[in-house]
Design a protein around this motif. Structure first.
Motif, PDB file in Angstrom:
ATOM      1  N   ARG A 460       0.833  -1.206   0.000  1.00 22.96           N
ATOM      2  CA  ARG A 460       0.000   0.000   0.000  1.00 22.96           C
ATOM      3  C   ARG A 460       0.861   1.246   0.000  1.00 22.96           C
ATOM      4  NH1 ARG A 460      -4.860   2.226   1.027  1.00 22.96           N
ATOM      5  NH2 ARG A 460      -4.933   4.102   2.320  1.00 22.96           N
ATOM      6  N   ALA A 461       1.936   1.250   0.793  1.00 18.99           N
ATOM      7  CA  ALA A 461       2.836   2.409   0.819  1.00 18.99           C
ATOM      8  C   ALA A 461       3.488   2.618  -0.549  1.00 18.99           C
ATOM      9  CB  ALA A 461       3.897   2.208   1.896  1.00 18.99           C
ATOM     10  N   GLU A 462       3.831   1.517  -1.191  1.00 13.19           N
ATOM     11  CA  GLU A 462       4.452   1.627  -2.519  1.00 13.19           C
ATOM     12  C   GLU A 462       3.456   2.186  -3.530  1.00 13.19           C
ATOM     13  OE1 GLU A 462       6.819  -1.235  -5.725  1.00 13.19           O
ATOM     14  OE2 GLU A 462       6.132  -2.035  -3.785  1.00 13.19           O
ATOM     15  N   GLN A 463       2.195   1.735  -3.474  1.00 18.13           N
ATOM     16  CA  GLN A 463       1.177   2.267  -4.384  1.00 18.13           C
ATOM     17  C   GLN A 463       0.939   3.756  -4.133  1.00 18.13           C
ATOM     18  OE1 GLN A 463      -2.290  -0.138  -3.868  1.00 18.13           O
ATOM     19  NE2 GLN A 463      -1.388  -1.953  -4.869  1.00 18.13           N
ATOM     20  N   ILE A 464       0.890   4.148  -2.855  1.00 16.93           N
ATOM     21  CA  ILE A 464       0.701   5.573  -2.535  1.00 16.93           C
ATOM     22  C   ILE A 464       1.869   6.393  -3.065  1.00 16.93           C
ATOM     23  CG2 ILE A 464       0.629   7.218  -0.617  1.00 16.93           C
ATOM     24  CD1 ILE A 464      -0.966   5.148   0.961  1.00 16.93           C
ATOM     25  N   TRP A 465       3.088   5.853  -2.894  1.00 16.97           N
ATOM     26  CA  TRP A 465       4.273   6.600  -3.364  1.00 16.97           C
ATOM     27  C   TRP A 465       4.255   6.754  -4.880  1.00 16.97           C
ATOM     28  CZ3 TRP A 465       8.358   5.092  -6.507  1.00 16.97           C
ATOM     29  CH2 TRP A 465       9.439   5.973  -6.538  1.00 16.97           C
ATOM     30  N   LYS A 466       3.894   5.675  -5.611  1.00 17.42           N
ATOM     31  CA  LYS A 466       3.844   5.755  -7.075  1.00 17.42           C
ATOM     32  C   LYS A 466       2.763   6.728  -7.536  1.00 17.42           C
ATOM     33  CE  LYS A 466       5.581   1.105  -8.062  1.00 17.42           C
ATOM     34  NZ  LYS A 466       5.272  -0.216  -8.655  1.00 17.42           N
ATOM     35  N   THR A 467       1.589   6.661  -6.889  1.00 11.27           N
ATOM     36  CA  THR A 467       0.494   7.565  -7.282  1.00 11.27           C
ATOM     37  C   THR A 467       0.861   9.016  -6.995  1.00 11.27           C
ATOM     38  OG1 THR A 467      -1.060   5.799  -6.725  1.00 11.27           O
ATOM     39  CG2 THR A 467      -1.971   7.992  -7.022  1.00 11.27           C
ATOM     40  N   LYS A 468       1.469   9.277  -5.843  1.00 13.23           N
ATOM     41  CA  LYS A 468       1.879  10.640  -5.495  1.00 13.23           C
ATOM     42  C   LYS A 468       2.922  11.148  -6.473  1.00 13.23           C
ATOM     43  CE  LYS A 468       3.372  13.417  -1.539  1.00 13.23           C
ATOM     44  NZ  LYS A 468       3.817  13.376  -0.123  1.00 13.23           N
ATOM     45  N   ASN A 469       3.798  10.253  -6.893  1.00 19.51           N
ATOM     46  CA  ASN A 469       4.818  10.636  -7.882  1.00 19.51           C
ATOM     47  C   ASN A 469       4.157  11.092  -9.176  1.00 19.51           C
ATOM     48  OD1 ASN A 469       7.522  10.867  -7.559  1.00 19.51           O
ATOM     49  ND2 ASN A 469       8.015   8.762  -8.117  1.00 19.51           N
ATOM     50  N   ILE A 470       3.144  10.330  -9.628  1.00 21.71           N
ATOM     51  CA  ILE A 470       2.436  10.694 -10.868  1.00 21.71           C
ATOM     52  C   ILE A 470       1.750  12.046 -10.709  1.00 21.71           C
ATOM     53  CG2 ILE A 470       0.536  10.024 -12.381  1.00 21.71           C
ATOM     54  CD1 ILE A 470       1.228   7.099 -11.732  1.00 21.71           C
ATOM     55  N   ILE A 471       1.115  12.278  -9.554  1.00 20.35           N
ATOM     56  CA  ILE A 471       0.384  13.539  -9.312  1.00 20.35           C
ATOM     57  C   ILE A 471       1.348  14.720  -9.299  1.00 20.35           C
ATOM     58  CG2 ILE A 471      -0.972  14.780  -7.591  1.00 20.35           C
ATOM     59  CD1 ILE A 471      -2.164  12.039  -6.789  1.00 20.35           C
ATOM     60  N   ASN A 472       2.477  14.586  -8.634  1.00 23.22           N
ATOM     61  CA  ASN A 472       3.433  15.701  -8.520  1.00 23.22           C
ATOM     62  C   ASN A 472       4.141  15.997  -9.837  1.00 23.22           C
ATOM     63  OD1 ASN A 472       2.818  15.988  -5.813  1.00 23.22           O
ATOM     64  ND2 ASN A 472       4.463  14.618  -5.130  1.00 23.22           N
ATOM     65  N   GLN A 473       4.260  15.017 -10.736  1.00 29.18           N
ATOM     66  CA  GLN A 473       4.959  15.225 -12.005  1.00 29.18           C
ATOM     67  C   GLN A 473       4.084  15.868 -13.067  1.00 29.18           C
ATOM     68  OE1 GLN A 473       6.515  11.435 -13.190  1.00 29.18           O
ATOM     69  NE2 GLN A 473       8.093  11.388 -11.580  1.00 29.18           N
ATOM     70  N   LEU A 474       2.751  15.843 -12.885  1.00 23.96           N
ATOM     71  CA  LEU A 474       1.854  16.368 -13.923  1.00 23.96           C
ATOM     72  C   LEU A 474       2.085  17.850 -14.212  1.00 23.96           C
ATOM     73  CD1 LEU A 474      -1.496  14.493 -13.183  1.00 23.96           C
ATOM     74  CD2 LEU A 474      -0.087  14.331 -15.231  1.00 23.96           C
ATOM     75  N   PRO A 475       2.210  18.758 -13.200  1.00 24.65           N
ATOM     76  CA  PRO A 475       2.457  20.168 -13.520  1.00 24.65           C
ATOM     77  C   PRO A 475       3.737  20.373 -14.342  1.00 24.65           C
ATOM     78  CG  PRO A 475       1.759  19.946 -11.239  1.00 24.65           C
ATOM     79  CD  PRO A 475       1.979  18.586 -11.733  1.00 24.65           C
ATOM     80  N   GLN A 476       4.825  19.670 -13.994  1.00 26.22           N
ATOM     81  CA  GLN A 476       6.062  19.818 -14.736  1.00 26.22           C
ATOM     82  C   GLN A 476       5.915  19.292 -16.162  1.00 26.22           C
ATOM     83  OE1 GLN A 476       8.689  21.436 -13.742  1.00 26.22           O
ATOM     84  NE2 GLN A 476       9.807  21.031 -15.644  1.00 26.22           N
ATOM     85  N   GLN A 477       5.161  18.208 -16.335  1.00 27.73           N
ATOM     86  CA  GLN A 477       4.941  17.670 -17.678  1.00 27.73           C
ATOM     87  C   GLN A 477       4.127  18.629 -18.531  1.00 27.73           C
ATOM     88  OE1 GLN A 477       3.114  13.904 -16.858  1.00 27.73           O
ATOM     89  NE2 GLN A 477       5.072  12.850 -16.435  1.00 27.73           N
ATOM     90  N   VAL A 478       3.182  19.372 -17.897  1.00 30.01           N
ATOM     91  CA  VAL A 478       2.432  20.391 -18.647  1.00 30.01           C
ATOM     92  C   VAL A 478       3.361  21.515 -19.072  1.00 30.01           C
ATOM     93  CG1 VAL A 478       0.600  22.108 -18.466  1.00 30.01           C
ATOM     94  CG2 VAL A 478       0.235  19.806 -17.561  1.00 30.01           C
ATOM     95  N   ILE A 479       4.276  21.909 -18.185  1.00 31.63           N
ATOM     96  CA  ILE A 479       5.244  22.969 -18.524  1.00 31.63           C
ATOM     97  C   ILE A 479       6.153  22.514 -19.669  1.00 31.63           C
ATOM     98  CG2 ILE A 479       7.205  24.288 -17.641  1.00 31.63           C
ATOM     99  CD1 ILE A 479       5.868  24.244 -14.894  1.00 31.63           C
ATOM    100  N   GLU A 480       6.614  21.271 -19.619  1.00 29.42           N
ATOM    101  CA  GLU A 480       7.527  20.763 -20.658  1.00 29.42           C
ATOM    102  C   GLU A 480       6.806  20.462 -21.957  1.00 29.42           C
ATOM    103  OE1 GLU A 480       9.247  17.381 -18.862  1.00 29.42           O
ATOM    104  OE2 GLU A 480      10.555  18.517 -17.496  1.00 29.42           O
ATOM    105  N   GLY A 481       5.483  20.371 -21.925  1.00 29.09           N
ATOM    106  CA  GLY A 481       4.725  20.132 -23.149  1.00 29.09           C
ATOM    107  C   GLY A 481       4.479  18.670 -23.458  1.00 29.09           C
ATOM    108  N   THR A 482       4.924  17.757 -22.595  1.00 29.34           N
ATOM    109  CA  THR A 482       4.667  16.331 -22.844  1.00 29.34           C
ATOM    110  C   THR A 482       3.200  15.973 -22.631  1.00 29.34           C
ATOM    111  OG1 THR A 482       5.296  15.847 -20.552  1.00 29.34           O
ATOM    112  CG2 THR A 482       7.025  15.682 -22.215  1.00 29.34           C
ATOM    113  N   HIS A 483       2.493  16.752 -21.789  1.00 28.91           N
ATOM    114  CA  HIS A 483       1.058  16.550 -21.566  1.00 28.91           C
ATOM    115  C   HIS A 483       0.348  17.886 -21.742  1.00 28.91           C
ATOM    116  CE1 HIS A 483       1.489  12.495 -20.596  1.00 28.91           C
ATOM    117  NE2 HIS A 483       1.630  12.553 -19.256  1.00 28.91           N
ATOM    118  N   SER A 484      -0.836  17.815 -22.324  1.00 25.48           N
ATOM    119  CA  SER A 484      -1.656  19.023 -22.431  1.00 25.48           C
ATOM    120  C   SER A 484      -2.386  19.248 -21.100  1.00 25.48           C
ATOM    121  CB  SER A 484      -2.665  18.873 -23.571  1.00 25.48           C
ATOM    122  OG  SER A 484      -3.580  17.830 -23.281  1.00 25.48           O
TER     123      SER A 484
END
Length: 751
Positions: A460-484
């Motif tokens: 469960r801790a590993e799943q929370i860590w992976k999900t949090k990682n995905i959530i925190n990376q989304l703003p940077q990915q929008v800035i870099e243009g990899t995600h709209s």
């Protein structure tokens, strides 16, 4: 099988001779060329015997009388023998004879493979040698004669290849073999001749040991075994008699039968600890053979002595190995009994009974050694049991300690210690047949439950860590243009509504809200930046458009001014590559291409070309006014032509202004000179077309009719052009020579 091959394997008897001969000896042509005489004599002899109701030639297989038929060259038929059934003792036996003329060819092939040319020729050769052998009783050599058993109850018979009696009264039988023979037949023949008190001698072909190894070794050793196991041969003396070429040659020289004997010489191989054999050959005659017909086959070389010596050495070696093995067992047992404990660092004790299996049970101290081994094993088992109990106590203490930690410590997470305790007690056999195994299993179940809880929390801790990682990376990915931004919003919404981990975790929900606000802020900043960039891009495009229009107007004004200059005043200087007008022309031409002013470019190129043509025409009219007008019969072109040819001889090497101008003038003069030469050649061709084909005197008169001046000046100019090395065709040179001859002829006429 054809007639020639049939007669090569067919044995026949001739009246008055003791031994059979091959039918081919009768039918084949003789070497002295008197075949017709011999055939007539043979026919006469056969006819005389038939008259007396007798046979002269008899088949060795069925005993039927034979006729002889001569060769016929017209029918392409060889001489041959055939059965005369009138003289058949048994008509059924004759019809089944393998050499009967109606016998199928497949039967002949079987006979030829079974008997063979070697078998027949060797049998004849040995029979002749035995006839002259002093060891053989005279007149006792027979071939293919039946031998019946003396025992009336057995009713058996054999027909050996050769049989004879020696001077000592012993009977002999020789069997020639080259092909494979059934072991049962070999045993039956040997048993028959042994009971009949006859010495049986097997004689092999030289290739039999290679091509028929099974039968060869069967007869040599007495059983169907290979050479590698020859030490186990049932016969005490192992001899194989071979009819080699050297043996037959020596037999003919000595006048007695001599055979090659192959025999094994046994030895003991210490490296492989086994008995081996070296095979050798020895020549032996009949009188030296050791015989005992009722007991065994004859032999020439005694091989049992070397075999006995080799077996003795092997026995001694085995006895020595047995002593060493017994000593090692005793020492090992004493060392086992001296042990007081077995630790993990000690080597695993060797099995006390190791090596005892190689000692035969008949050994007198076998039971004593076995008792010693049993005592050593019981002592080692006792030491191992002590170690087992100590290890069992250690592992149970480990299980109790870890179980106590689980009960007393909240959220006990030392999974490594738990897993160590679980694995060490699970994979060990020390708890087999343990009376308190139920307590051990209870401890194991508690540890297993705790490990499963720790594993679930870890996942469960590993799943929370992976999900949090995905959530925190989304703003940077929008800035870099990899995600709209829209993809980022959809991802966050999907995690918030559908992920069970996120729904049950307040930390993840807060992280989703923070990332949503960041993405909204980034989206707003990106929209503002996009509007500002679009405005700046529009302003840059307007500025560039205004600049392009200004450049077009500037270029258009310059082009019109330059065209006006070229049309009115022309070039200010000669238009070489470094001149002001040439550089300006190239620049304006390039700018027209850039601004896509194709019409202006065409106008400036046309004006430049016209100004260049005017400059060139002015120069040529000024310096070469006569030549520029072309050929004229009333004009003297000598001065201007010399000047033009002089320009062509000039060479300009440097890139100076003077040399470049000189090179341009040279090219203009070359164009003018080419133009003038073409007018001269045209005039010559016109004159040639007018006069050619007329009589010679008429041609001369026509040249005089023109006053002669026209032709003389034309001839002079042509000579001048040719002498200067100008390139004109061979036809034009021929026409010039033609005119020159007419001018000279005209001068002669005037005289």
């Amino acid at each position: 099988m054809d007639t020639v091959l049939r007669h090569k394997i067919w044995e026949v008897f001739i009246k008055g001779k003791n031994h059979p001969i091959l039918a081919s000896k009768i039918t084949l042509p003789s070497s002295d060329g008197v075949q017709l005489h011999e055939e007539a004599l043979l026919k006469r002899i056969i006819a005389e015997h038939i008259k007396d109701n007798e046979t002269y030639i008899t088949c060795s297989q069925c005993g039927c009388g034979l006729f002889y038929r001569a060769a016929n060259s017209i029918q392409n038929r060889s001489a041959y023998l055939y059965h005369n059934t009138k003289f058949a003792h048994d008509i059924l036996l004759t019809e089944n004879c393998p050499f009967y003329h109606n016998t199928p060819s497949t039967l002949f092939s079987q006979i030829y493979n079974g008997e063979g040319e070697w078998h027949l020729s060797t049998k004849m050769a040995l029979s002749k040698i035995l006839d002259n052998d002093p060891f053989v009783s005279p007149g006792t050599v027979k071939t293919e004669k039946l031998i019946f058993s003396d025992d009336p109850k057995r009713n058996t018979w054999r027909r050996p290849d050769i049989q004879f009696t020696d001077k000592n009264g012993q009977k002999w039988a020789i069997e020639l073999t080259r092909w494979w023979m059934s072991p049962l037949i070999v045993v039956q023949r040997e048993e028959f001749f042994r009971k009949e008190n006859i010495n049986l001698l097997w004689v092999f072909s030289p290739q039999c040991a290679e091509h028929n190894k099974t039968t060869y070794e069967l007869i040599m050793y007495g059983s169907n075994i290979p050479r590698e196991a020859c030490s186990e041969a049932s016969r005490p003396q192992c001899n194989a008699f071979v009819a080699t070429e050297r043996a037959l040659k020596l037999s003919q020289e000595k006048g007695k039968l001599i055979l090659d004997v192959e025999f094994p010489e046994y030895y003991y191989c210490k490296e492989r600890q086994e008995i081996g054999a070296n095979f050798q050959f020895h020549l032996a005659s009949l009188e030296v053979l050791n015989t005992a017909p009722k007991l065994r086959l004859p032999f020439a070389v005694k091989t049992s002595t070397s075999l006995s010596d080799a077996k003795l050495k092997l026995h001694q070696h085995n006895r020595q190995r047995l002593a060493i093995t017994i000593t090692n067992i005793r020492k090992r047992n004493e060392s086992h009994l001296a042990l007081t404990a077995i630790t993990d660092n000690d080597e695993h004790p060797i099995n006390p009974f190791s090596g005892l299996e190689v000692i035969h049970t008949d050994y007198r101290f076998h039971s004593h050694l076995r008792d010693k081994c049993l005592k050593a094993k019981q002592h080692i088992d006792y030491l191992r049991m002590q170690n087992l109990r100590a290890a069992r106590y250690k592992l149970i203490s480990l299980l109790r300690r870890e179980t106590s930690n689980i009960w007393t410590t909240r959220n006990y997470r030392d999974s490594e210690s738990l897993r160590y305790a679980m694995l060490n007690t699970l994979d060990t056999p020390i708890f087999e047949n343990y009376k308190l195994i139920s307590n051990v299993n209870r401890y194991r179940n508690i540890i297993t439950t705790q490990l499963a809880a720790i594993e679930a929390r870890t996942q469960r801790a590993e799943q929370i860590w992976k999900t949090k990682n995905i959530i925190n990376q989304l703003p940077q990915q929008v800035i870099e243009g990899t995600h709209s931004p829209q993809i980022a919003f959809d991802t966050l919404n999907r995690i918030k509504t559908k992920s069970q981990v996120a729904i049950s975790s307040i930390l993840l929900l807060r992280a989703i809200d923070r990332s949503t606000r960041k993405v909204e802020k980034i989206t707003k900043e990106q929209e503002e930046t996009s509007l500002r960039l679009k405005q700046e891009q529009y302003e840059r495009e307007q500025a560039l458009q205004r600049q392009a229009e200004q450049n077009k107007r500037r270029v258009s004004n310059e082009v019109h001014i330059f065209i006006n200059q070229l049309n009115t005043t022309g070039f200010t200087e000669m238009p070489i590559s470094s001149s002001y007008d040439e550089i300006k022309f190239r620049r304006l031409q390039h700018e027209c291409n850039q601004q896509e002013l194709h019409e202006l470019r065409f106008n400036i190129e046309q004006a430049y070309s016209q100004a260049y043509t005017n400059l060139k025409g002015t120069y040529l009219l000024t310096h070469f006014p006569l030549t520029s007008s072309g050929w004229n019969a009333n004009t003297n072109f000598t001065t201007e032509l010399n000047k033009l040819f002089g320009w062509q001889r000039n060479v300009f090497y440097t890139k100076s202004v003077a040399d470049k101008q000189g090179a341009m003038k040279k090219s203009w003069c070359a164009e003018l000179l080419t133009y003038f030469i073409n007018t001269v050649l045209y005039e010559l061709d016109e004159l040639y077309q007018e006069l050619y084909g007329e009589p010679h005197i008429d041609q001369v008169i026509q040249v005089k009719k023109y006053g002669g001046t026209h032709a003389r000046r034309l001839t002079y100019i042509l000579k001048m052009i040719i002498n200067q090395g100008s390139l004109i065709t061979s036809d034009d040179k021929a026409k010039a020579n033609w005119l020159k001859k007419l001018v000279l002829q005209k001068s002669l006429v005037n005289r």
